[in-house]
Scaffold this motif. Sequence first.
Motif, PDB file in Angstrom:
ATOM      1  N   GLU A  39     -16.400   4.669 -24.541  1.00  0.00           N
ATOM      2  CA  GLU A  39     -16.731   5.531 -25.677  1.00  0.00           C
ATOM      3  C   GLU A  39     -15.976   5.117 -26.940  1.00  0.00           C
ATOM      4  N   ALA A  40     -14.691   4.775 -26.770  1.00  0.00           N
ATOM      5  CA  ALA A  40     -13.888   4.377 -27.943  1.00  0.00           C
ATOM      6  C   ALA A  40     -14.478   3.149 -28.625  1.00  0.00           C
ATOM      7  N   MET A  41     -15.026   2.224 -27.822  1.00  0.00           N
ATOM      8  CA  MET A  41     -15.614   1.011 -28.400  1.00  0.00           C
ATOM      9  C   MET A  41     -16.888   1.357 -29.172  1.00  0.00           C
ATOM     10  N   LEU A  42     -17.677   2.260 -28.632  1.00  0.00           N
ATOM     11  CA  LEU A  42     -18.900   2.658 -29.326  1.00  0.00           C
ATOM     12  C   LEU A  42     -18.551   3.378 -30.634  1.00  0.00           C
ATOM     13  N   LEU A  43     -17.575   4.274 -30.569  1.00  0.00           N
ATOM     14  CA  LEU A  43     -17.156   4.993 -31.781  1.00  0.00           C
ATOM     15  C   LEU A  43     -16.714   3.998 -32.851  1.00  0.00           C
ATOM     16  N   GLU A  44     -15.969   2.985 -32.431  1.00  0.00           N
ATOM     17  CA  GLU A  44     -15.485   1.962 -33.368  1.00  0.00           C
ATOM     18  C   GLU A  44     -16.663   1.192 -33.985  1.00  0.00           C
ATOM     19  N   ALA A  45     -17.633   0.818 -33.141  1.00  0.00           N
ATOM     20  CA  ALA A  45     -18.795   0.071 -33.647  1.00  0.00           C
ATOM     21  C   ALA A  45     -19.580   0.911 -34.651  1.00  0.00           C
ATOM     22  N   VAL A  46     -19.744   2.199 -34.358  1.00  0.00           N
ATOM     23  CA  VAL A  46     -20.515   3.057 -35.275  1.00  0.00           C
ATOM     24  C   VAL A  46     -19.693   3.332 -36.539  1.00  0.00           C
ATOM     25  N   ALA A  47     -18.368   3.425 -36.399  1.00  0.00           N
ATOM     26  CA  ALA A  47     -17.512   3.605 -37.579  1.00  0.00           C
ATOM     27  C   ALA A  47     -17.662   2.403 -38.512  1.00  0.00           C
ATOM     28  N   GLN A  48     -17.641   1.205 -37.932  1.00  0.00           N
ATOM     29  CA  GLN A  48     -17.842  -0.004 -38.747  1.00  0.00           C
ATOM     30  C   GLN A  48     -19.209   0.034 -39.432  1.00  0.00           C
ATOM     31  N   ALA A  49     -20.218   0.469 -38.690  1.00  0.00           N
ATOM     32  CA  ALA A  49     -21.566   0.561 -39.262  1.00  0.00           C
ATOM     33  C   ALA A  49     -21.582   1.543 -40.436  1.00  0.00           C
ATOM     34  N   SER A  50     -20.856   2.647 -40.293  1.00  0.00           N
ATOM     35  CA  SER A  50     -20.856   3.652 -41.365  1.00  0.00           C
ATOM     36  C   SER A  50     -20.194   3.084 -42.621  1.00  0.00           C
ATOM     37  N   LEU A  51     -19.148   2.246 -42.415  1.00  0.00           N
ATOM     38  CA  LEU A  51     -18.510   1.605 -43.569  1.00  0.00           C
ATOM     39  C   LEU A  51     -19.471   0.615 -44.218  1.00  0.00           C
TER      40      LEU A  51
END
Length: 381
Positions: free
Chosen positions: A331-343
């Motif tokens: 889950e932490a990896m997915l959150l990180e990937a989506v956070a990068q996408a949001s940036l």
Amino acid sequence: MNRKAAGRVASGHPWIFSSDVVDRGDATPGDAVRVVDQGGRLLGTAHYSSISLITLRMLSRRAQAVDNAFLLDRLQAAEDHRRLVVQGTGAYRVAFGEADQLPGLVVDRYGDCLVMQTLDQGMDRQSAAIVECLVEMFAPRLIVARNDVAVRSREGLPLETRVVYGQVPEDIRVMMNGLRLQVDLMGGQKTGIFLDQRENYLAAARWARGKALDCFTCTGGFALHMAAQCETVEAVDSSAAALQTARTNAEANGISNVHLLEANAFDLLAGHAAAGRRFQTIVLDPPAFAKSRSAVDGALRGYREINLRGLKLLEPGGILVTCSCSHHVAEAMLLEAVAQASLDANRTVRVLERRTQALDHPILLTVPETHYLKCLVLQVV
Ligand code: SAH
């Protein structure tokens, strides 16, 4: 087996790998065997696989016969748990392998029809006994063995779909969350119904509104659940057969605002961005991008890219429901990937819900592989 494997068993994980097995004795493929450490101390009972990398799957921490009574007991315990956690449906997972202390066995129920999968040599050898238990427990009309899954080839088992009890009815339909859904037990991808998303469908429906887009809709799971809250839902999949079932399901439920589209979701999202289209709700539920540990980096790039494309299409206040069913992607990896996408998308994104698989797919604390589905409900601030 060696000390490493003994430590693994002590840590609560049921798998012992071939490199850690010191002496196989005279075990034959699929035997239920006594497992001992190098000092001869008993560690329990396991199913033995002669060719898999996972040589032993622990069934019990005692020396126990693995017979009808054993299987019935485990299956009944699994079903008892479902009586507590499953609501609003006749379709649910009765047994989820390792998570129900039945490694290698999956059983799904669709009303009075059952689907079973035996995924290792041990459970496969027990097929007839498992069928007997299921008949005793559920008095089903049909049991299908959907053994057409790739993991079986690692066990040297044939890939096949077979009726093992009863007869296939013309038409199988089940209720889920108030919707009538068609089930294709013989041909559908994973039978066409994603039981693990059942609770996430309701969550998505609670947040959904306006113009919605459901990418990777398959037989319409998210789209049909969200339809009542939305003006329109565009539901996209690359499989014409899955969309045909989605159409049947929409009609059976009198839903007319879901528009089904056969397309590649990546291209479609790019096309909508170029055309300046905007949505209030987007669902992204792609197939597992990481099927192995070595594929994780590529998968994370895939999640980042698809979420970037989705976020760009959302209006302020818009809802993104984004999923990953790769257990290698935590889950932490997915959150990180989506956070990068949001940036990348220049959007501020709020986490509304962090969800997982439905409760009939239990998660064991010491067996991380049992936690595979992540479903984030996000909002563009
Ligand atoms: N959301 C669905 C399950 C999705 S399973 C439900 O809840 O029922 C993943 C789906 O993605 C499959 O139906 C598959 O046909 C589809 N798919 C795979 N690659 C795709 C692509 N590039 N574009 C669109 N759909 C794709």
